[in-house]
Write a protein that holds these residues in place. Structure first.
Motif, PDB file in Angstrom:
ATOM      1  N   MET A 177      10.241   4.550  -2.172  1.00  0.00           N
ATOM      2  CA  MET A 177       9.393   3.653  -1.366  1.00  0.00           C
ATOM      3  C   MET A 177       7.933   4.097  -1.441  1.00  0.00           C
ATOM      4  SD  MET A 177       9.873   2.664   2.633  1.00  0.00           S
ATOM      5  CE  MET A 177       9.033   4.074   3.309  1.00  0.00           C
ATOM      6  N   GLU A 178       7.038   3.136  -1.696  1.00  0.00           N
ATOM      7  CA  GLU A 178       5.610   3.458  -1.708  1.00  0.00           C
ATOM      8  C   GLU A 178       4.917   2.632  -0.638  1.00  0.00           C
ATOM      9  OE1 GLU A 178       4.174   2.036  -5.484  1.00  0.00           O
ATOM     10  OE2 GLU A 178       6.225   2.263  -6.230  1.00  0.00           O
ATOM     11  N   GLU A 221       9.250  -1.423  -2.712  1.00  0.00           N
ATOM     12  CA  GLU A 221      10.432  -0.757  -3.252  1.00  0.00           C
ATOM     13  C   GLU A 221      10.823  -1.476  -4.533  1.00  0.00           C
ATOM     14  OE1 GLU A 221      12.869   1.272   0.022  1.00  0.00           O
ATOM     15  OE2 GLU A 221      14.256  -0.156  -0.905  1.00  0.00           O
ATOM     16  N   ASP A 222      11.032  -0.746  -5.596  1.00  0.00           N
ATOM     17  CA  ASP A 222      11.421  -1.321  -6.895  1.00  0.00           C
ATOM     18  C   ASP A 222      10.513  -2.472  -7.318  1.00  0.00           C
ATOM     19  OD1 ASP A 222      13.542   0.444  -6.910  1.00  0.00           O
ATOM     20  OD2 ASP A 222      14.875  -0.969  -5.879  1.00  0.00           O
ATOM     21  N   GLY A 246       7.900  -5.024   3.030  1.00  0.00           N
ATOM     22  CA  GLY A 246       7.532  -4.922   4.438  1.00  0.00           C
ATOM     23  C   GLY A 246       6.053  -4.662   4.612  1.00  0.00           C
ATOM     24  N   ALA A 247       5.607  -4.726   5.864  1.00  0.00           N
ATOM     25  CA  ALA A 247       4.215  -4.424   6.188  1.00  0.00           C
ATOM     26  C   ALA A 247       4.192  -3.662   7.503  1.00  0.00           C
ATOM     27  CB  ALA A 247       3.411  -5.716   6.314  1.00  0.00           C
ATOM     28  N   GLU A 248       3.247  -2.747   7.619  1.00  0.00           N
ATOM     29  CA  GLU A 248       3.096  -2.028   8.892  1.00  0.00           C
ATOM     30  C   GLU A 248       1.619  -1.870   9.198  1.00  0.00           C
ATOM     31  OE1 GLU A 248       4.981   1.800   8.185  1.00  0.00           O
ATOM     32  OE2 GLU A 248       3.226   2.544   7.106  1.00  0.00           O
ATOM     33  N   GLY A 249       1.261  -1.934  10.456  1.00  0.00           N
ATOM     34  CA  GLY A 249      -0.136  -1.855  10.860  1.00  0.00           C
ATOM     35  C   GLY A 249      -0.731  -0.488  10.569  1.00  0.00           C
ATOM     36  N   ALA A 302      -0.721  -3.528  -4.506  1.00  0.00           N
ATOM     37  CA  ALA A 302       0.533  -2.849  -4.168  1.00  0.00           C
ATOM     38  C   ALA A 302       1.521  -2.929  -5.323  1.00  0.00           C
ATOM     39  CB  ALA A 302       1.148  -3.481  -2.917  1.00  0.00           C
ATOM     40  N   VAL A 303       1.464  -4.041  -6.056  1.00  0.00           N
ATOM     41  CA  VAL A 303       2.388  -4.249  -7.182  1.00  0.00           C
ATOM     42  C   VAL A 303       1.578  -4.757  -8.383  1.00  0.00           C
ATOM     43  CG1 VAL A 303       4.478  -4.678  -5.826  1.00  0.00           C
ATOM     44  CG2 VAL A 303       2.914  -6.568  -6.291  1.00  0.00           C
TER      45      VAL A 303
END
Lengths: 197, 726
Positions: free
Chosen positions: B1-2, B22-23, B28-31, B470-471
């Protein structure tokens, strides 16, 4: 005593972040993606309401197949055992249980739903072709670890949602009684013209 | 996971977040602890990430370049070289045949970021040779930008979002932060808890009205009358700050000459509220130690938007409620980077950094920096975005380069807009999704999505923040700035950049107010709030400190105007006022959020028309019924929500729905000073539908047909061109 999620309506802005977090969390746990909270809006109040995890839970008492059980904290539905009879939803005094199913329509954009009744039909009577429903209700995010807060409480951007359990409520009641004396005096000044109406 | 740091792409609040990968999939997202969000996210920030993965819930992503060799033909996937050559040839032909001013471009205030927009306007001005570039601020806060520039000198918020919670009084006028910017609404809830007084003036009892100390329900379309009376009450009750007015403003006498006629009593009928409420609000606002006025589309999407902004700014100036950390003006921007588009000169009369194109010194500076011969940059301000329909009808605009916007969804009178786009000789659409606009394009360029590229966004309160990829890009998607550079090179003005930092450093070197906003300063959760003129400047959260306005003479110019009625008043055939508003869980044209699982599940077609139960009862409409809404422009199906918070005589539709599409109904009438459409006021009627099951199926079939059409339009991208087949 029962633990449940309570809301401070003056902090609630009706944004629905709790619903999104609830849906995502339950989907990721392999459960129905339907949100367990309901955003309730009247001219005076906006609040996301959910199950009180009643000590004498009527939903648990009426379930004909024992799909509802009590853990230390919460009253939980086994979505696999549930037969979708909706008795629990009928007896719930808070409207905190409703049926939900996963539609096969819309999967990969290849098939589409065929509505069979008006949207205003009560969720207890509504049905969709090919959709098997089960009861969904707040389980206090039972699949999380003991130190983690329920998804909605964690996500609320205005911190309007609280887990209320034995410890928080005891402390709170005293504070509340003291505050109530003061609040009675200032209530008219503090309240909005909406509330007066 | 990054985890990859980003800034939310869904509103001007500028919330910092991590994308969880992931892969190779964003899962997901987090504040993150950013300056405006302090770790919090709303539902869009939290759940608005999976469109990147091409979920195809609403419409597919575009992953390969496509062209239509002939007008009205089928889209065909081609190589990047062929697509760029084709476009360069077409654009060059149009430029030679009709002149550079026959080409119009619009920037993207959404995911691409400041660097991509900067390169696009450079391409527009240096290569095409026109100032015909604009952005969606035209349809939203354009009047705030223009009005504030006139009065106080800078078209942005004068206070910062975090400081809003420390005000003593917040007045919200035509602004519903709970739906538009939940993370700004959070500051207002906190302000209230810290003891601030809240005043809400709005025709709808919006969420904030519940916690307001004073809520004034006004009639739709009365803004300028109300604000004139508000100003009149301040002066007639001697609540204005005369020493401040004398030292820091000009034009007071002339201003008062108009305002003196607007006593609260004289406009009470127009406004639909009591004169005493106007006076009470004026007293509370003027007397509080630090007051902030927040406004939104309720002010700007009206035929007198700019004039109302002039008045709001004048009110802040005459009461000295401006130029302090907790006192000032808060036009909170809608799209995540609409502030940035304006910052980057996606505006027909400004170079980046609000430097006027009409000033020869500015042109000389940019000609030098861009390696152009003296006198080659155009001096004449270009067309506005809302000039497009009549520009095409009159044969002045022949080509339109649409970058990451969906005018067919977001501009008024979509039937007229469709005709406009179809009548172009060349429509280029550079987007990440097959939108309704892209489906009409002759050239489709696949840009990289937010989450696939780096850059800087400008939050609503002038805060620059960095976001990162991110990707990796999907398919053949290219970074937007690469597409512009390669096209420009083919059209005879070579451009090449290695990365966004190189572009940003060029922006900084040309815009004195942005110079200190280095990538280093914005590392991680860092930020830089302009003006930030030097490398060691920490940024400027508050404008106009000490009454130093950024107008040429450093003084605020007080401007007053007479009130006029909205353009299309209700009548017997169309007795209701239609006002377009915003969906909290969806964003802009919905191409992004509509492809996110959670957001699509929480709110889907056809959306709702919110109406007072009394108006519904006379029309025999029940809650959740499907209904027809019609106007002189069109007729759509949507769902009724009976809502006691709505004023009688008006109905509200959110502009995110493709079936329940309010812009089929709105009217293309604009504020003459800004070109902003009057989306907040047109006449309509709502009718019940007897057979609800038929209506449900009909709505579903329309939705299915639209999704099928867009998927079919995108399908040629899966056919590998013969030249690449081996």
């Amino acid at each position: 005593m029962n633990t449940f999620i309570a809301i401070e309506p003056d902090r609630c802005i009706g944004c629905g972040t709790c619903l999104a977090a609830c849906s995502y969390g339950h989907r990721m746990a392999g459960l129905q993606a339907e949100p367990r909270l309901a955003l309730t809006i009247t001219p005076q109040v906006t609040a996301a309401l959910t199950c009180h995890q009643c000590e004498g839970a009527p939903c648990l008492a009426v379930c004909p197949v024992d799909a509802i059980r009590r853990t230390d904290d919460a009253v939980i539905v086994n979505e696999q055992t549930c037969i979708g009879c909706k008795l629990c939803a009928v007896v719930c005094p808070f409207g905190a249980i409703h049926p939900s199913g996963t539609s096969t329509a819309g999967v990969a954009g290849i098939s589409y739903p065929t509505p069979t009744q008006p949207k205003s039909t009560s969720p207890l009577l509504a049905w969709n072709i090919g959709v098997y429903v089960c009861a969904v209700k707040c389980d206090l995010c039972s699949t999380l670890g003991p130190d983690e807060e329920p998804h909605c409480v964690e996500a609320c951007p205005t911190k309007a949602l609280f887990v209320r359990d034995a410890t928080t409520l005891t402390g709170n009641r005293k504070d509340k009684m003291i505050a109530a004396v003061a609040a009675n005096q200032i209530m008219m000044d503090r309240s909005t013209n909406l509330k007066e109406g | 996971m990054e985890k990859h740091m980003a800034v939310c792409p869904y509103c001007g609040a500028g919330c910092k977040l991590n994308l969880i990968v992931e892969d190779g999939m964003v899962i997901g997202a987090e504040g993150l602890d950013g300056v405006t969000n302090e770790g919090e996210l709303c539902l869009k920030g939290l759940s608005g990430f999976d469109f990147i993965n091409d979920t195809k819930i609403l419409t597919p992503r575009i992953l390969h370049p496509m062209i239509r060799r002939e007008k009205g033909g089928e889209l065909e996937r081609v190589s990047w070289d062929e697509a760029l050559d084709f476009t360069a040839k077409k654009l060059t032909e149009i430029k030679e045949k009709y002149g550079p001013d026959s080409i119009m471009l619009t920037g993207s205030s959404r995911g691409p970021g400041n660097e991509a927009n900067y390169v696009m306007q450079k391409f527009t001005r240096a290569c095409v040779g026109t100032n015909n570039i604009d952005n969606c601020a035209r349809t939203c806060h354009g009047p705030s930008v223009i009005g504030l520039m006139d009065t106080v000198g800078s078209g942005a918020m004068s206070v910062s979002i975090p400081n809003m919670e420390n005000a003593d009084l917040i007045l919200l006028f035509g602004y519903n932060p709970s739906a538009s910017h939940p993370i700004v609404a959070r500051r207002i809830v906190k302000a209230k808890e810290k003891g601030a007084k809240i005043i809400v003036v709005d025709p709808r009892a919006i969420e904030t009205a519940r916690i307001a100390d004073l809520y004034i329900q006004i009639n739709n379309g009365c803004n300028l009358a109300f604000m004139n009376a508000f100003a009149n009450a301040i002066v007639s009750e001697n609540l204005h700050d005369i020493p401040f007015i004398e030292a820091h403003t000009t034009g007071f006498d002339e201003w008062w000459n108009t305002i003196k006629n607007y006593t609260p009593e004289s406009v009470a009928d127009i406004c639909g509220c009591s004169a005493e409420d106007i006076r009470k609000a004026a007293r509370m606002y003027a007397k509080a130690p630090n007051s902030i006025i927040g406004w939104g589309m309720g002010v700007t999407q009206q035929c007198q938007g700019v004039k109302t902004v002039h008045q709001i700014a004048a009110i802040a100036c005459i009461t000295n409620q401006i130029g302090r950390d907790n006192a000032g003006l808060a036009p909170v921007r809608g799209q995540n980077n609409v502030q940035g588009s304006c910052d980057m000169g996606m505006w027909p009369s400004w170079f980046p950094g609000y430097q006027k194109v009409e000033d020869p010194a500015n042109r000389e500076k940019f000609e030098k920096a861009w390696g152009l011969p003296a006198g080659s940059l155009p001096a004449k301000p270009g067309f506005k975005l809302t000039d497009l329909p009549h520009g095409v009808k009159e044969g002045k605009i022949k080509a339109f380069y649409n970058f990451g916007e969906d005018p067919l969804q977001t501009e008024p009178d979509s039937n007229d807009m469709r005709e406009t786009l179809e009548n172009l000789e060349l429509l280029i659409s550079q987007d990440i999704f097959m939108t309704q606009t892209t489906a009409l394009a002759d050239v489709v360029f696949p840009g990289t999505s937010w989450g696939e590229h780096d850059g800087v966004f400008s939050a609503s309160d002038r805060t620059f923040q960095r976001f990162t990829a991110a990707v990796p890009p999907k398919g053949e998607c290219k970074h937007d700035w690469q597409i512009f550079s390669e096209l420009s090179t083919r059209m005879g003005y070579p451009m090449h950049y290695e990365d966004t930092k190189e572009i940003w450093d060029e922006v900084r070197s040309l815009c004195p107010n942005f110079y200190g906003a280095t990538y280093e300063k914005m590392d991680g959760a860092g930020h830089a709030q302009w003006p930030v003129p030097t490398l060691d400047c920490p940024g400027t959260p508050t404008l106009y400190k000490g009454g130093q306005f950024t107008t040429p003479d450093k003084k605020a110019r007080l401007l007053a105007h007479d009130f006029i009625e909205p353009t299309e008043m209700p009548d017997d055939s169309y007795p209701l006022v239609l006002c377009t508003v915003r969906e909290v869980g969806h964003y802009s044209c919905r191409s992004m959020t509509g492809n996110c699982k959670v957001l699509a599940m929480l709110a889907d077609e056809p959306g709702y028309v919110h109406m007072n139960p009394a108006d519904a009862k006379t029309r025999n409409i029940k809650d959740d019924d499907l209904v027809w809404v019609s106007s002189r422009r069109g007729k759509v199906i949507t769902r009724a929500c009976l809502d006691e918070r709505i004023n009688k005589g008006a109905v509200y539709m959110t502009y995110q729905w493709w079936i329940g599409k309010c812009n089929d109904l709105t009217m293309h009438a604009t504020d003459p000073l800004s070109g902003t459409p009057e989306d907040k006021y047109s006449a309509c009627e709502v009718q019940n539908i007897e057979d609800q099951v038929w209506a449900e199926r009909h709505m579903q079939s329309l939705y299915t047909a639209l999704k099928d059409r867009l998927a079919a339009e995108a399908a040629p991208q899966n056919i590998v061109p013969a030249s690449e087949a081996q």
